[in-house]
Structure formats: C-alpha cells, structure tokens
Design an enzyme around this catalytic site. Structure first.
Site, PDB file in Angstrom:
ATOM      1  N   ASP A 227       0.736  -1.195  -0.012  1.00  0.00           N
ATOM      2  CA  ASP A 227       0.080   0.016  -0.204  1.00  0.00           C
ATOM      3  C   ASP A 227       0.944   1.362   0.215  1.00  0.00           C
ATOM      4  O   ASP A 227       2.045   1.259  -0.260  1.00  0.00           O
ATOM      5  CB  ASP A 227      -1.189  -0.078   1.126  1.00  0.00           C
ATOM      6  CG  ASP A 227      -0.279  -0.346   2.702  1.00  0.00           C
ATOM      7  OD1 ASP A 227       0.523   0.603   2.683  1.00  0.00           O
ATOM      8  OD2 ASP A 227      -0.906  -1.321   3.233  1.00  0.00           O
ATOM      9  N   LYS A 249      -4.133   2.553   0.562  1.00  0.00           N
ATOM     10  CA  LYS A 249      -5.003   3.126   1.367  1.00  0.00           C
ATOM     11  C   LYS A 249      -4.501   4.319   1.736  1.00  0.00           C
ATOM     12  O   LYS A 249      -3.393   4.919   1.900  1.00  0.00           O
ATOM     13  CB  LYS A 249      -4.938   2.467   2.710  1.00  0.00           C
ATOM     14  CG  LYS A 249      -5.892   1.316   2.921  1.00  0.00           C
ATOM     15  CD  LYS A 249      -5.863   0.835   4.415  1.00  0.00           C
ATOM     16  CE  LYS A 249      -5.776  -0.598   4.229  1.00  0.00           C
ATOM     17  NZ  LYS A 249      -5.478  -0.915   5.832  1.00  0.00           N
ATOM     18  N   MET A 362      -0.928   8.782  13.010  1.00  0.00           N
ATOM     19  CA  MET A 362      -1.736   9.197  12.393  1.00  0.00           C
ATOM     20  C   MET A 362      -2.425  10.245  13.076  1.00  0.00           C
ATOM     21  O   MET A 362      -3.685  10.673  13.038  1.00  0.00           O
ATOM     22  CB  MET A 362      -3.236   8.145  12.285  1.00  0.00           C
ATOM     23  CG  MET A 362      -2.465   6.893  11.688  1.00  0.00           C
ATOM     24  SD  MET A 362      -3.518   5.372  11.967  1.00  0.00           S
ATOM     25  CE  MET A 362      -3.509   4.984  13.715  1.00  0.00           C
TER      26      MET A 362
END
Ligand code: SAH
Length: 440
Positions: A227, A249, A362
């Site tokens: 990814d 993603k 994140m």
C-alpha cells in the site's frame, strides 16, 4: 480489392460465401473456385439476402451500401459496411493468427494505423509455435482434468507447464518429450498445492531498514501486495517477475476495503501462490495486520509474520530523539491520533505523566486536538513536541516546538502525511543528537 480481402478472411474461417457483383477481380474469382464459393453476376437487390447469415457491403456506391445496411438490419442480419463504422453491427478486427490461438485487435474504427502498430507488437511478442502449444494443451486437457480435479490446483499446474520445460519442448518441436515431462510433473504434483502468506513489516521508508528475513521472503514471493506507506524502492526488491498488486489506502479513501484485502490474501494463497503482504512499519502496530491473518488462520492457510521497524522507532532514531532516556523519560507510549468525527477518543488523563514519551501515529489532522487536550489534562504548554515528516526517507523533515507553539508552526510549514508526533522532554535532545539529512 477490399472485397477480395474480406472474402479471403471469411472463406478461410469456413464461411459459405456468395459474392454479388456485376464484375469481380480475377483473384476473387480464383478464391471462389478454390473454396467452392458462389458468384452471382448482377447488381445488389434485396432478395440476395435470403437465407444468408452475415452481410458485408463493399460496393463503391455509398447509397447502395446504405441500402444494404438498412435491408440487412431490417432482417436482423449482422452487417458490416466496409470503412464506415457507423454502418456496422459487427467488425473485422485485425488478427494475430496462431491457430487455434487468435488475438483480435481493434480501435473500433478510430485508428487503423494504431491497430496495425499494436498488431505488429503483439506479433513480435507471441512465438510462432504458440498454436502448437495450444494444440498440445488441448490434447492433454482431459487427462490433466482427471488427475487434478480441483480447479485452482489445475490452473497452477497448467501455468507451470505453459511456462516451463514442456513449453520449451513444444516450441522446439519436441512434442513427445514435452508429453513425457508433463506426465512426470503430473505424478509429482499428486498432492494438493498449497500457498502461504508472509505478512511483512517493510519499515518506515528507508529500504536499508528492511530485515534480512523480509528481503529473503520478498525474493521468494510470487505475488506482492503493498500500500501507500511502502516505498517503491522496497517493492522493487521483490523478484522481478513477481506480480505486484497495489491495495493502497489513504485516510478516508480506501482503494480496497479491508475485508477485500483479507479475502484477496486467502484467494491467492488458495491458488497455491506465495504471497508477500507488505505493510509500512511493523504489521502489528496500527497496521491491521492482525485482521489480515485472522482470516488466514481460520481458513487453515500457513502464514508467517515478519516484524518491521515501526515509524516511531525509525523516525525517532533518524531525528535524533531517544524515546526513553535516564534523565527524561522512563516509558514510551504509542498512541493512535486519528480523529473520530471531531475528537480523538482517549483517556487523556492517563497521558499526563511527564516522565512518559508519547508518540502519536496518524495524528496530523488531530494535531490541534492533541495539543489542546494534553494541556487541559495537565501537561504544561512548554512541553516539547516534534513532528517528523517522512521519517527515515531522504526528504525527512523535523519540526520542533511545544504544545503551545506547534499548531502555528504546522500552519506555516504544512507538513504532510506520513508524519509522526513525539511529545515529551526527550524532544530537547534533537538539537544535539540530530544526525540525519539536514544535519549532514
Ligand atoms: N504499521 C505502521 C503504522 C501505520 S499507521 C508502523 O508501524 O509504522 C500510519 C501512520 O504511521 C501515519 O499516519 C504516520 O503517523 C506513521 N508513519 C508511517 N510511516 C512514517 C514515516 N516514514 N514517517 C513518519 N510517520 C510515519
């Protein structure tokens, strides 16, 4: 001329051909003789369509062609008006002919030259003996089907044959030898073929941070799933002929839903493939690696998990920020910093300790919330904070500030993903221990 070309195509394909024309080329006449076609020597009239199954109009007269098109369409007959794609219910694609293998190329009438170029490329790509290879497979199909009833194992078997020694033998005209080799392979592959999955941590970006085990398994894999967090240099270390599948993603924009990735792993392994699933950082740290192998485990598919250097470790080392330090921090905590709606769900009270380093994954979008909540629950505004953007990569950037100032710094510097956030007194060490990139 055009009529002769089309006639030849149709006759070779086994059509029973009737040509309607007051006059025809000599070459066409010979062709009709050779293939027992019929020539009706008169102008077109509607009755000519009786008992026909397919119509090609190639007269030099536009209005006649249009009439033929209308008459044929009224009878629901497939019709092709040469060089007029609008008046065609079917087309004659350009063919690469390796009978019984046929490749049809068409640009749907848009660019005959492009079609020709493409056809030439494909011609060069497919060995002349491919027809023989198809006939060879056709002859042995029943036998192989009886020996390997299971579909995916049989498909794998044929892949090995058609890319293996058997194919070489057939292309070199050694049919007998090819058949013997295939029989041997058939005996050896009596058991079911089983694939396996390697869930591999690819580290934070610098390809040198890949483990030996990761590199070795990447060389062994038939398929690689990766990814966005996995850099192309790392994907490139896989075997050259391995299939590469991007299942990328992004935040809030999942190219493949997680359940489909899980299923894809199962499907590929069940086809007997060795599948490397590359995950950024460590597969078991905010990587959903657990979910991916849960399904493998429940389906009884063998798998291995290879740890990777997580973003916190990689970015901290490359930024010169020790995550623990005798004088500053006795523990470190990895925290998910993503927003659910407008807030981050956390027990903020438990993040107060000044002797604990916090690493937020994140957390870029939630930065204001992180700065705010930590202060509300007791951390002082002056608590040092660092953002490490693209940690361990050549483009790595480190922004240093405090809970009070970081929002302004971020607004000015606009760091982008992936970025990790480090909070705690250890960040002070960056000014002396920084060694990578900007420092060198
Ligand atoms: N399994 C991964 C984390 C995946 S979550 C790991 O162990 O590292 C994705 C988050 O990781 C990003 O939002 C970012 O906060 C962090 N991250 C991943 N790679 C990074 C990098 N090279 N530099 C900074 N942060 C990174």
């Amino acid at each position: 001329m055009v009529a002769t070309r089309k006639a030849r195509l149709l006759l070779r394909a086994g059509a029973k051909l009737t040509v309607v024309a007051p006059a025809i080329e000599q070459e066409l006449e010979y062709l009709l003789l050779e293939y027992e076609g019929i020539w009706q020597q008169h102008h077109y009239c509607e009755d000519d369509l009786h008992h026909k199954q397919l119509v090609v109009a190639a007269t030099p007269d536009r209005s006649v062609n249009e009439r033929i098109y209308r008459d044929a369409s009224a009878r629901s007959l497939p019709v092709n008006v040469v060089d007029n794609p609008d008046l065609c219910s079917f087309i004659f694609p350009s063919l690469v002919d390796r009978d019984p293998v046929l490749v049809a190329v068409t640009s749907s009438g848009r660019s005959p030259v492009l079609t020709r170029i493409l056809r030439r490329q494909i011609e060069a790509l497919i060995p002349a003996g491919y027809g023989g290879l198809a006939k060879f497979s056709g002859r042995l199909r029943q036998k192989v089907r009886a020996a390997i009833p299971e579909d995916s194992s049989r498909r794998l078997f044929w892949e090995q044959v058609l890319e293996g020694a058997e194919a070489e033998h057939v292309l070199a005209g050694r049919e007998q030898k090819a058949e013997e080799t295939l029989e041997r392979r058939l005996r050896e592959s009596a058991g079911p073929v089983s694939g396996e999955v390697y869930l591999i941590g690819a580290g934070p970006g610098d390809p040198d941070l890949l483990t030996f085990k990761a590199a070795r398994l990447l060389q062994r894999a038939d398929v690689v799933l990766y990814d966005r967090l996995v850099s192309s240099e790392i994907v490139d270390t896989a075997r050259r002929d391995a299939e590469r599948i991007y299942v990328g993603k992004r935040r809030a924009e999942h190219s493949l839903p997680q359940t489909e990735i899980n299923q894809l792993l199962v499907d590929l392994a069940q086809q007997g493939k060795r599948v490397a699933r590359l995950k950024g950082g460590d597969p078991f740290i905010f990587g959903r690696g657990g979910e991916e192998i849960e399904q493998l485990a429940s389906e009884g598919i063998p798998f291995q998990v290879v740890p990777g250097i997580s973003a916190a470790n990689g970015a901290a080392c490359y930024a010169g920020i020790p995550l623990t330090h005798r004088d500053y921090a006795q523990s470190v905590r990895f925290v998910a910093g993503y927003l659910k709606g407008n807030s981050i769900e956390h027990d903020w009270r438990s993040l107060q300790s000044t002797s604990e380093t916090l690493v937020f994954y994140m957390g870029l979008l939630g930065l204001p919330e992180i700065c705010h909540q930590l202060q509300v629950y007791g951390r002082s505004p002056g608590t040092p904070m660092a953002l490490v953007e693209r940690g361990t990569k050549r483009e790595q950037r480190v922004l240093v500030g405090s809970l009070a100032t970081m929002q302004d710094i971020a607004a000015r510097e606009r760091p982008s993903a992936p970025t990790i956030i480090i909070v705690g007194d250890v960040v002070r060490l960056h000014s002396t221990l920084s060694w990578f990139g900007e420092a060198n």
